[in-house]
Design a protein around this motif. Structure first.
Motif, mmCIF file in Angstrom:
data_model
loop_
_atom_site.group_PDB
_atom_site.id
_atom_site.type_symbol
_atom_site.label_atom_id
_atom_site.label_comp_id
_atom_site.label_asym_id
_atom_site.label_seq_id
_atom_site.Cartn_x
_atom_site.Cartn_y
_atom_site.Cartn_z
ATOM 1 N N VAL A 56 0.836 -1.214 0.000
ATOM 2 C CA VAL A 56 0.000 0.000 0.000
ATOM 3 C C VAL A 56 0.870 1.262 0.000
ATOM 4 C CG1 VAL A 56 -1.648 1.329 1.393
ATOM 5 C CG2 VAL A 56 -1.971 -1.119 1.031
ATOM 6 N N LEU A 57 1.945 1.230 0.835
ATOM 7 C CA LEU A 57 2.835 2.373 0.898
ATOM 8 C C LEU A 57 3.496 2.625 -0.437
ATOM 9 C CD1 LEU A 57 4.160 4.555 2.621
ATOM 10 C CD2 LEU A 57 5.897 2.890 3.292
ATOM 11 N N ARG A 58 3.909 1.531 -1.088
ATOM 12 C CA ARG A 58 4.543 1.712 -2.401
ATOM 13 C C ARG A 58 3.556 2.311 -3.403
ATOM 14 N NH1 ARG A 58 6.609 -2.799 -2.625
ATOM 15 N NH2 ARG A 58 4.986 -3.887 -3.825
ATOM 16 N N CYS A 59 2.305 1.858 -3.323
ATOM 17 C CA CYS A 59 1.279 2.420 -4.224
ATOM 18 C C CYS A 59 1.044 3.906 -3.944
ATOM 19 C CB CYS A 59 -0.016 1.644 -4.097
ATOM 20 S SG CYS A 59 0.095 -0.038 -4.741
ATOM 21 N N MET A 60 0.976 4.258 -2.646
ATOM 22 C CA MET A 60 0.778 5.651 -2.266
ATOM 23 C C MET A 60 1.942 6.517 -2.723
ATOM 24 S SD MET A 60 -0.801 5.202 1.546
ATOM 25 C CE MET A 60 -0.829 6.974 1.812
ATOM 26 N N GLN A 61 3.173 6.022 -2.583
ATOM 27 C CA GLN A 61 4.327 6.787 -3.051
ATOM 28 C C GLN A 61 4.254 7.014 -4.556
ATOM 29 O OE1 GLN A 61 7.730 4.656 -1.676
ATOM 30 N NE2 GLN A 61 7.522 5.355 0.491
ATOM 31 N N ASP A 62 3.867 5.971 -5.250
ATOM 32 C CA ASP A 62 3.753 6.142 -6.715
ATOM 33 C C ASP A 62 2.706 7.179 -7.069
ATOM 34 O OD1 ASP A 62 5.743 4.235 -6.996
ATOM 35 O OD2 ASP A 62 4.331 2.554 -7.333
ATOM 36 N N LEU A 63 1.572 7.108 -6.360
ATOM 37 C CA LEU A 63 0.505 8.076 -6.639
ATOM 38 C C LEU A 63 0.939 9.500 -6.293
ATOM 39 C CD1 LEU A 63 -2.630 6.110 -5.373
ATOM 40 C CD2 LEU A 63 -2.032 6.662 -7.739
ATOM 41 N N ARG B 277 13.690 14.991 -12.268
ATOM 42 C CA ARG B 277 12.769 13.890 -11.973
ATOM 43 C C ARG B 277 12.015 14.221 -10.717
ATOM 44 N NH1 ARG B 277 16.020 8.247 -13.073
ATOM 45 N NH2 ARG B 277 16.330 8.568 -15.336
ATOM 46 N N PRO B 278 10.829 13.776 -10.603
ATOM 47 C CA PRO B 278 10.101 14.005 -9.356
ATOM 48 C C PRO B 278 10.767 13.245 -8.214
ATOM 49 C CG PRO B 278 8.885 12.516 -10.765
ATOM 50 C CD PRO B 278 10.033 13.029 -11.575
ATOM 51 N N PRO B 279 10.781 13.895 -7.049
ATOM 52 C CA PRO B 279 11.434 13.205 -5.901
ATOM 53 C C PRO B 279 10.652 11.962 -5.481
ATOM 54 C CG PRO B 279 10.282 15.159 -5.156
ATOM 55 C CD PRO B 279 10.192 15.189 -6.659
ATOM 56 N N ARG B 280 11.333 10.952 -4.952
ATOM 57 C CA ARG B 280 10.735 9.649 -4.515
ATOM 58 C C ARG B 280 10.848 9.542 -3.014
ATOM 59 N NH1 ARG B 280 9.303 5.315 -7.425
ATOM 60 N NH2 ARG B 280 9.095 3.349 -6.263
ATOM 61 N N LEU B 281 9.712 9.285 -2.409
ATOM 62 C CA LEU B 281 9.692 9.167 -0.964
ATOM 63 C C LEU B 281 10.425 7.913 -0.523
ATOM 64 C CD1 LEU B 281 5.979 10.187 -0.251
ATOM 65 C CD2 LEU B 281 8.028 11.589 0.020
ATOM 66 N N ARG C 285 -2.370 8.789 4.594
ATOM 67 C CA ARG C 285 -3.310 8.055 3.789
ATOM 68 C C ARG C 285 -3.667 8.846 2.563
ATOM 69 N NH1 ARG C 285 -6.031 3.736 5.804
ATOM 70 N NH2 ARG C 285 -5.563 3.165 7.964
ATOM 71 N N ALA C 286 -3.874 8.159 1.505
ATOM 72 C CA ALA C 286 -4.291 8.828 0.269
ATOM 73 C C ALA C 286 -5.775 9.095 0.313
ATOM 74 C CB ALA C 286 -3.915 7.958 -0.926
ATOM 75 N N PRO C 287 -6.261 10.091 -0.368
ATOM 76 C CA PRO C 287 -7.699 10.339 -0.411
ATOM 77 C C PRO C 287 -8.413 9.174 -1.030
ATOM 78 C CG PRO C 287 -6.477 12.247 -1.201
ATOM 79 C CD PRO C 287 -5.486 11.144 -1.054
#
Length: 280
Positions: free
Chosen positions: A232-239, A255-259, A274-276
């Motif tokens: 889930v965290l990886r998905c949220m970071q990608d989003l 490049r956009p920064p990566r968390l 949490r993502a919306p």
């Protein structure tokens, strides 16, 4: 026997012919009638001699026949005596054998009786010693008898000492029965305790096995939850990266920064955003 008789008659006839006869010279001078008478007389004498010899021979033959009969009877008697003697010897041998066997049996019986007598003497000695010991033991128990009589006189519950002893034996038997029942109860209690201990050990092993299974399930659940949170965290970071890239103007070469990725579920729970709902 016929040859002997013939020889005997010949010898007798020759002896008779040797009788005195008239010389030949005188006989030649005698007339024929006289010579005939002389010959007849000689023949008569020879006949008498032969008759006498025959009679003597007949008597001898009769005596011989009698002797033979006597010898035959004697032989039969001797045979009978021999048979009787043989039977007597056999009977004597059998009697001697029986006597020897009886003597051997009597010797064995005497030896056995001697051993039995020795055993009886030893047993008598032991019995005398036992009687002496029992007499001494009885002498030592007279104090108890006097004590029991005193107790009987003081209590007045029993009529005599045997009645009191019978009551005491009944009490001892009752106590033994109670002790036996108590031992049986203790044995049953020990058996129940052993069964309870066995059941407790089995229940403890079952609980330990259940705890081990629960621990394994919790570990598996924790590992699955951690994997899900990381996903889930990886998905949220990608989003988030995609959203930032869309909101900022694009610069060439940037490049956009990566968390940074979360290292534990605790960090994700407290520090992660949490993502919306719409974005999710």
């Amino acid at each position: 026997m016929a040859f002997d008789l013939e020889e005997y008659l010949r010898a007798a006839f020759r002896d008779k012919l040797r009788l005195q006869t008239v010389p030949a010279r005188d006989a030649a001078m005698l007339p024929p009638s006289t010579r005939l008478l002389l010959k007849r007389r000689e023949v008569a004498e020879v006949e008498r001699a032969l008759q006498s010899q025959r009679e003597e021979f007949r008597q001898r033959m009769e005596r011989l026949a009698q002797r033979r009969q006597q010898l035959a009877q004697r032989e039969k008697q001797l045979q009978h005596v021999v048979l009787k003697f043989d039977t007597f010897l056999k009977v004597s041998a059998a009697r001697q054998e029986r006597a020897l066997r009886r003597a051997e049996e009597e010797r064995a019986q005497v030896a056995e009786q001697g051993a039995e007598a020795a055993r009886l003497r030893r047993e008598l000695t032991g019995l005398l010693q036992l009687r002496e010991r029992l007499a001494q033991h009885l002498q030592s128990l007279r104090g108890f008898r006097d004590y029991l009589r005193g107790v009987l006189a003081r209590t007045g519950q029993f009529q005599d000492v045997p009645t009191m002893l019978a009551h005491f034996r009944a009490l001892v038997a009752t106590r033994a029965a109670l002790v036996q029942q108590a031992e049986a109860g203790q044995a049953r209690l020990a058996q129940g305790r052993a069964l309870l201990r066995q059941y407790q050990e089995e229940a403890g092993s079952e609980l330990r096995r259940a705890d081990n299974e629960l621990t394994q399930l919790r570990a598996r659940l924790e590992a699955a939850h951690h994997a899900v949170l990381q996903e889930v965290l990886r998905c949220m970071q990608d989003l988030a990266a995609i959203t930032c890239a869309e909101l900022r103007p694009r610069e060439p070469g940037l490049r956009p920064p990566r968390l940074p990725a979360a290292t534990s579920t605790r960090t994700v729970r407290h520090g992660g955003a949490r993502a919306p709902t719409g974005q999710e």
